[in-house]
Design an enzyme around this catalytic site. Structure first.
Site, short mmCIF file in Angstrom:
data_model
loop_
_atom_site.label_atom_id
_atom_site.label_comp_id
_atom_site.label_asym_id
_atom_site.label_seq_id
_atom_site.Cartn_x
_atom_site.Cartn_y
_atom_site.Cartn_z
N SER A 142 31.56 30.22 29.12
CA SER A 142 31.37 31.09 30.40
C SER A 142 31.63 30.29 31.67
O SER A 142 32.55 29.87 31.65
CB SER A 142 29.72 31.67 30.34
OG SER A 142 29.67 32.73 31.24
N HIS A 179 30.13 38.33 24.70
CA HIS A 179 30.35 37.11 25.59
C HIS A 179 29.27 36.12 24.75
O HIS A 179 29.49 34.82 25.08
CB HIS A 179 29.96 37.58 26.77
CG HIS A 179 30.23 36.11 27.70
ND1 HIS A 179 31.52 35.54 27.82
CD2 HIS A 179 29.30 35.61 28.61
CE1 HIS A 179 31.16 34.64 28.68
NE2 HIS A 179 29.96 34.56 29.28
N ASP A 212 35.23 40.44 24.72
CA ASP A 212 34.33 40.11 25.75
C ASP A 212 34.90 40.24 27.24
O ASP A 212 36.16 40.06 27.32
CB ASP A 212 34.20 38.62 25.26
CG ASP A 212 33.56 37.63 26.42
OD1 ASP A 212 33.07 38.04 27.17
OD2 ASP A 212 33.59 36.18 26.48
#
Length: 616
Positions: free
Chosen positions: A172, A281, A224
């Site tokens: 991320s 995610h 995602d």
């Protein structure tokens, strides 16, 4: 570890010349999946709070979220947890003595302030990273907040743990900071591997191109949402390649569940999904963002991402204009088929050149599918030349002399910044002269300096050419032309009575050996190729039996097949005679393969290429 399996490279690679470009879906090899699994666990470990104030302790995770990391002998060398204008930049620098690596892991978004940093879609000057580069202001600022301390710790660790591989990873926001940090560390002279998971776009096209050229392993998951941000319409781009997990959440990922997507700003893979997901995610082979997360935190992240959607919707409805949209190039032929190092622009020539560690130099034609190099060898840089298209990013001044014109052009153009190790290769995945299912000659190459990637003596050894006595033959044979060619290529050397080396001009050489000759020698060889009246096949054949001499070997260079397989590929228990080993290579009846190879044999029979040899 072996250089990789070309789909057990081709336990039949020794026999092929031209097979269909896509015989199977573009799955990754098991070794690639193993690497991604390991570094996903390292990225997950950065979320565990017990690793953020633990200098001298082993890296651990709550629950069973990083078993491979915990089973290794690890030591946290330093941790960072900096609260700055760009959110919280957190993670650690650790050493893994089991796998002999130093790992820099960045934590992903953990707080509201991190996500506010993510919401900033401003690009800022990043010319310190590369010419013309711009980076997301928040991601760049987050790296700069910890850059000095991490760079200092890496320098200390590399001194203490000499020879250990440096790896940078993150998920991320952590993936974004890892990408920028890895670029800065490489510019500082560190050779490293970069693995990111669910990484957002970090900068403009120039930065994405620079990242692609340096080499990276960027994984996305299904739909995602985070890799879709910041949007391309804001001037952001993604590097290549993308390793796209195609299965859903909480599903065990196999080699067939990952597709390799080539091309900067490709609209395939994650970018091609119509519906975005927040839940996707969190699943990158494992539950990567810290394991036991509360529903409250997950709901908070969903709310923040919904806010992003609203901001974007307002922007596109009221402010975005189609004519200003940032669109990827429509020239996808080379992006999809060829993964090559971009040619530097004129204004980049003055920048210090970062020397690569290892590179594949590939001679190809525009009809060839060379994407398998990216798929199976993601940790190697690749320069893929297209000899029959002058518009290709990498091409040659004259399409003459077969692969030799490519090899010489690469050496001449890169003479002052050659990588430590080079493999000079042909483009096709299946070729009759490929000798072994593995390419891992690097350890032996670094000691020996030059190796022929073909061990078997069939064609070329013990002696192929007698320059002083060979006469005319009807087949394509260089013997009768070699005497004059040798005098022209090597005017200061006596003509040898015998020339011998295993055929087919796929070879490995290190930087020191290439530099043992001045650049002018390679220019002389290329000028000879351009000027000779010999046909393409004959001039190429003469160079094929000259490479070992160019790189300092005797005129007859025929190491025993047993020693070659052992030293080059680690196959040391074979039953061998002087020039061949049982079960390794059989000269095929034809140089072109039947349709459906390697699953279809010479007589149309089904065969299993995952073990054994095909029928000859």
């Amino acid at each position: 570890m072996h250089l990789g399996h070309l789909w057990h490279l081709v336990a039949a690679a020794a026999f092929a010349v031209a097979a269909p470009a896509r015989l199977v879906p573009r799955d990754v090899s098991s070794s690639v999946l193993e690497q991604f699994t390991l570094y996903a666990q390292w990225a997950a470990a950065a979320y565990c709070s017990n690793n953020l104030d633990s200098t001298g302790d082993a890296i651990t995770c709550a629950g069973d979220y990083c078993p491979e990391v915990e089973s290794s002998k690890t030591i946290s060398l330093s941790e960072f947890n900096d609260t700055n204008d760009f959110g919280d930049t957190a993670g650690f620098v650790a050493v893994d003595e089991t796998n002999k690596q130093i790992v820099v892991a960045f934590r992903g978004s953990k707080s509201i302030s991190n996500w506010i940093a993510d919401l900033d879609f401003d690009l800022t000057d990043a010319s310190d990273l590369c010419d013309g580069c711009e980076a997301h202001s928040g991601f760049l600022g987050a790296w700069e907040a910890v850059a000095d301390s991490i760079t200092s710790q890496v320098a200390s660790a590399k001194q203490t743990y000499s020879g250990y591989t440096l790896v940078v990873t993150g998920h991320s926001l952590g993936g974004a900071i890892a990408a920028i940090g890895a670029t800065a560390l490489r510019n500082a002279g560190y050779d490293l591997n970069l693995y990111t998971f669910g990484q957002p776009r970090v900068g403009n096209l120039a930065l994405a191109t620079y990242l692609t050229e340096q080499g990276n392993n960027r994984m996305t998951h299904l739909n995602d949402i985070v890799p879709r941000l910041p949007p391309m319409d804001f001037g952001f781009s993604h590097s290549s390649p993308e390793y796209w997990i195609t299965t859903g959440d909480d599903v065990t990922v196999t080699t067939s569940d990952i597709e390799v997507i080539d091309g900067i700003d490709s609209t395939a893979g994650n970018a091609g999904e119509l519906i975005e997901s927040v839940d996707a995610h969190a699943w990158y082979i494992i539950d990567i963002d810290g394991g036991p997360q509360s529903p409250r935190r997950r709901n908070r992240i969903k709310s923040i991402l919904l806010t992003i959607f609203i901001v974007l919707a307002i922007y596109f409805i009221f402010f975005a204009h189609p004519e200003s949209s940032h669109k990827p190039s429509t020239k996808t032929d080379y992006a999809q088929l060829h993964k090559a190092t971009p040619t530097p622009k004129a204004d980049e020539q003055a920048r210090p050149v970062i020397r690569k560690h290892k590179e594949m130099i590939v001679a190809s034609m525009k009809s060839d599918d060379t994407s398998w190099f990216t798929e199976y060898f993601p940790d190697w840089s690749r320069s893929i030349y297209v000899v029959d298209d002058k518009t290709a990013p990498l091409t040659v001044p004259y399409n003459k002399g077969r692969e030799s014109m490519v090899y010489l052009t690469y050496i001449i153009d890169n003479y002052d910044s050659l990588p430590d190790v080079m493999l000079f290769l042909h483009s096709q995945r299946f070729q009759w002269h490929n000798d072994d299912p593995y390419y891992d000659g690097v350890p032996y190459l670094q000691k020996k300096g030059y190796v022929n990637l073909r061990c078997v003596w069939t064609l070329g050894c013990p002696v192929e050419i007698h320059p002083l006595s060979d006469g005319h033959r009807d087949d394509v044979h260089a013997g009768e032309y070699f005497l004059n060619a040798f005098k022209e290529l090597f005017p200061s050397y006596p003509v040898p009575e015998e020339i011998g080396t295993s055929c087919c001009a796929q070879l490995g050489v290190n930087r020191t050996v290439v530099l043992s000759r001045p650049k002018s020698d390679y220019e002389h060889f290329r000028n000879w190729l351009a000027a000779t009246t010999l046909t393409d096949d004959l001039s190429g054949r003469i160079m094929e039996y000259s490479w070992h001499i160019i790189f300092g070997q005797k005129a007859v260079y025929c190491p025993s097949a047993e020693a070659c397989y052992c030293n080059l590929y680690g196959l040391c228990d074979l039953k061998c005679s002087e020039g061949t080993c049982a079960g390794r290579y059989v000269l095929p009846p034809f140089s072109s393969l039947p349709k459906g190879w390697p699953y279809v044999g010479w007589d149309g029979q089904a065969q299993n290429p995952s073990y054994g040899l095909p029928e000859s």
